[in-house]
Design an enzyme around this catalytic site. Structure first.
Site, PDB file in Angstrom:
ATOM      1  N   SER A  83     -37.554 -14.196 -19.452  1.00  0.00           N
ATOM      2  CA  SER A  83     -38.323 -13.180 -20.679  1.00  0.00           C
ATOM      3  C   SER A  83     -39.393 -12.344 -20.502  1.00  0.00           C
ATOM      4  O   SER A  83     -39.552 -11.613 -19.720  1.00  0.00           O
ATOM      5  CB  SER A  83     -38.704 -14.516 -21.819  1.00  0.00           C
ATOM      6  N   HIS A 106     -33.820 -11.146 -21.833  1.00  0.00           N
ATOM      7  CA  HIS A 106     -33.373 -11.205 -22.901  1.00  0.00           C
ATOM      8  C   HIS A 106     -34.027 -10.428 -23.848  1.00  0.00           C
ATOM      9  O   HIS A 106     -34.661  -9.268 -23.703  1.00  0.00           O
ATOM     10  CB  HIS A 106     -33.509 -12.765 -23.583  1.00  0.00           C
TER      11      HIS A 106
END
Length: 330
Positions: A83, A106
């Site tokens: 992330s 993401h």
């Protein structure tokens, strides 16, 4: 107070460790950037990552500060850079991944409470953040933005070999033991093999092999105190040696604390202050606070290259709502 990062002097440069959720424990990037900004401009930085991500605002600020840093920045992914942590990794001049490490990218996500207008504002904010991260991943990899956008939308986990092939890493290293203070299973596409492989948190796992050897040598070099006689209390049981504090552990803790204080003072350019802190037995939080106060009194900014983060006078009201009610996650 716990912190998700550590910055310390190491072999003529600096070692930066992010081994937890970015922005956890109420510690924002402001403190991180203050300590980073205290480093001389040409300092070589080894950034070690093992993080699930966290506050995307903090991650973007850290990425930008590292990108501006004049000295070399080598990123070592010591297990997982997921992330927002994977976006920080993109600031490295070199990105090194052990063969069993993972990198995940993401789309950022968030939560907002408010009216439909607040939620539309939130959606627009997420779109802007995602677009900035997309450009960063694409620039690093050399891949088309459309391809990277697809990987972000799918929450893509990349092994070290896959990250190297995708251009998101520059070199492979020998496998390492993966341990974490965070729950990998919370991600929707986390590889089951990785979830099973992550070991139970160990308070010593954040130390490098060199640290452990150094600590052992330091402890071995300190002579044991003279044995103390054990008194027999006629009104109670004899003192049990097994209940006495472990002298070796106490010495090791004291040595580690002293080294941390000296490192903080050196990084802040105030090595002469270490003696006073040690005499006062000041906590690391107190040392850090005092050093930052000293730096603030000396100059209005950390350095011209590392301005302090903060809200501008043009910040819109919805930003205050966001700050109070949620943390954006990257």
């Amino acid at each position: 107070m716990n912190s998700w990062y550590t910055i310390r002097a190491r072999d003529g440069g600096a070692e930066v460790l992010i081994y937890d959720e970015i922005g956890a424990y109420g510690v924002s990037a402001k403190g991180f950037l203050a300590e980073l900004g205290a480093l001389p401009d040409e300092t070589a930085i080894d950034l070690r990552l093992n993080s699930p991500g966290g506050s995307v605002f903090d991650a973007v600020a850290i990425h930008n500060a590292l990108s501006r840093h004049a000295g070399s920045v080598t990123v070592w992914i010591d297990g997982i850079a997921a992330s927002a942590a994977s976006y920080i990794a993109m600031a490295g001049d070199e990105i090194v991944m052990p063969e069993n490490a993972f990198l995940m990218i993401h789309d950022p996500s968030g939560l907002v409470m408010g009216t439909a207008a607040d939620m539309r504002e939130m959606a627009g904010t997420l779109d802007k953040i995602a677009a900035g991260m997309l450009r960063g991943y694409a620039a690093r990899s050399g891949r088309p933005e459309e391809e990277i956008a697809g990987l972000m939308a799918a929450e893509t986990w990349l092994t070290a070999a896959e990250a190297l092939e995708a251009g998101l890493a520059t070199r492979l290293a020998e496998p390492v033991r993966i341990a974490a203070r965070f729950d990998i299973a919370r991600f929707r596409n986390a590889p089951p093999a990785l979830v099973d492989a992550v070991e139970t948190p160990d308070p010593e796992y954040a130390k490098t092999e060199t640290d452990i050897v150094d600590d052992a040598n330091d402890v071995a070099s300190v002579p044991d105190p003279a044995p103390q006689p054990v008194a027999d209390d006629p009104d109670g049981p004899m003192a049990d040696a097994s209940t006495a504090p472990n002298a070796t552990a106490i010495r090791a803790e004291a040595i580690a604390h002293a080294r941390a204080v000296v490192d903080l003072c050196r990084l802040a350019g105030q090595p002469q202050m270490a003696g006073r802190f040690l005499e006062e037995d000041a906590s690391l939080d107190a040392v850090r606070s005092s050093l930052l106060d000293t730096k603030a009194e000396a100059a209005p900014e950390i350095t011209p290259h590392h301005p302090q983060p903060g809200r501008s006078a043009t910040t819109r009201p919805w930003g205050d709502v966001i700050a109070r009610t949620f943390k954006l996650k990257g």
